[in-house]
Motif scaffolding. Sequence first.
Motif, PDB file in Angstrom:
ATOM      1  N   MET A  87      45.210  52.631  41.697  1.00 48.81           N
ATOM      2  CA  MET A  87      45.644  52.597  41.257  1.00 48.81           C
ATOM      3  C   MET A  87      47.166  53.618  41.562  1.00 48.81           C
ATOM      4  N   SER A  88      48.017  53.492  41.228  1.00 46.81           N
ATOM      5  CA  SER A  88      49.064  54.165  41.315  1.00 46.81           C
ATOM      6  C   SER A  88      49.193  55.862  40.388  1.00 46.81           C
ATOM      7  N   THR A  89      49.663  57.086  40.726  1.00 48.81           N
ATOM      8  CA  THR A  89      50.398  57.907  40.147  1.00 48.81           C
ATOM      9  C   THR A  89      50.373  57.912  38.578  1.00 48.81           C
ATOM     10  N   LEU A  90      51.417  56.896  39.519  1.00 50.57           N
ATOM     11  CA  LEU A  90      52.523  56.517  38.056  1.00 50.57           C
ATOM     12  C   LEU A  90      51.489  55.805  37.314  1.00 50.57           C
ATOM     13  N   LEU A 146      48.849  56.379  35.654  1.00 47.22           N
ATOM     14  CA  LEU A 146      48.419  57.353  35.132  1.00 47.22           C
ATOM     15  C   LEU A 146      49.223  57.721  33.794  1.00 47.22           C
ATOM     16  N   PHE A 147      50.152  57.273  33.830  1.00 50.37           N
ATOM     17  CA  PHE A 147      51.803  57.792  32.222  1.00 50.37           C
ATOM     18  C   PHE A 147      51.744  56.366  32.153  1.00 50.37           C
ATOM     19  N   ASP A 148      51.927  55.458  32.240  1.00 51.05           N
ATOM     20  CA  ASP A 148      51.680  54.168  31.463  1.00 51.05           C
ATOM     21  C   ASP A 148      50.631  54.185  30.057  1.00 51.05           C
ATOM     22  N   GLU A 182      57.933  54.641  25.130  1.00 47.84           N
ATOM     23  CA  GLU A 182      57.255  54.801  25.925  1.00 47.84           C
ATOM     24  C   GLU A 182      57.439  54.955  27.578  1.00 47.84           C
ATOM     25  N   PHE A 183      56.405  55.849  27.798  1.00 46.32           N
ATOM     26  CA  PHE A 183      57.200  56.268  29.368  1.00 46.32           C
ATOM     27  C   PHE A 183      57.560  55.662  30.762  1.00 46.32           C
ATOM     28  N   LEU A 208      60.990  51.877  34.435  1.00 46.07           N
ATOM     29  CA  LEU A 208      61.457  51.426  34.798  1.00 46.07           C
ATOM     30  C   LEU A 208      63.136  51.199  34.247  1.00 46.07           C
ATOM     31  N   GLN A 209      63.708  51.974  33.656  1.00 45.59           N
ATOM     32  CA  GLN A 209      65.029  52.203  33.174  1.00 45.59           C
ATOM     33  C   GLN A 209      65.182  51.077  32.467  1.00 45.59           C
TER      34      GLN A 209
END
Length: 83
Positions: free
Chosen positions: A1-4, A6-8, A26-27, A32-33
């Motif tokens: 799991m990527s650190t990013l 965690l924020f999704d 949503e973060f 993902l712009q």
Amino acid sequence: MSTLDLFDGLFVTLKCPKCGYGMDVEFQSVRLQAITFCPCCKVTIQLVDADASVYRGQEDVESAIKDIRSEIKKLNKTFKIKM
């Protein structure tokens, strides 16, 4: 799991550049712009992370996690109990 990852699923509050309406986005959409729209004035908004703050934040979180793991390993060595 990527650190990013965690924020999704978390949300950030942004203001519409046209009408100033505060909206929750949503973060993951920011990361993902993605394109979103203002629920108030219906303007289409292209989310842009121009200063790469999402990725700098990721690096900060990963560094902090690494530091915490290192400190926990030190504590484990310090408090080992032998019976």
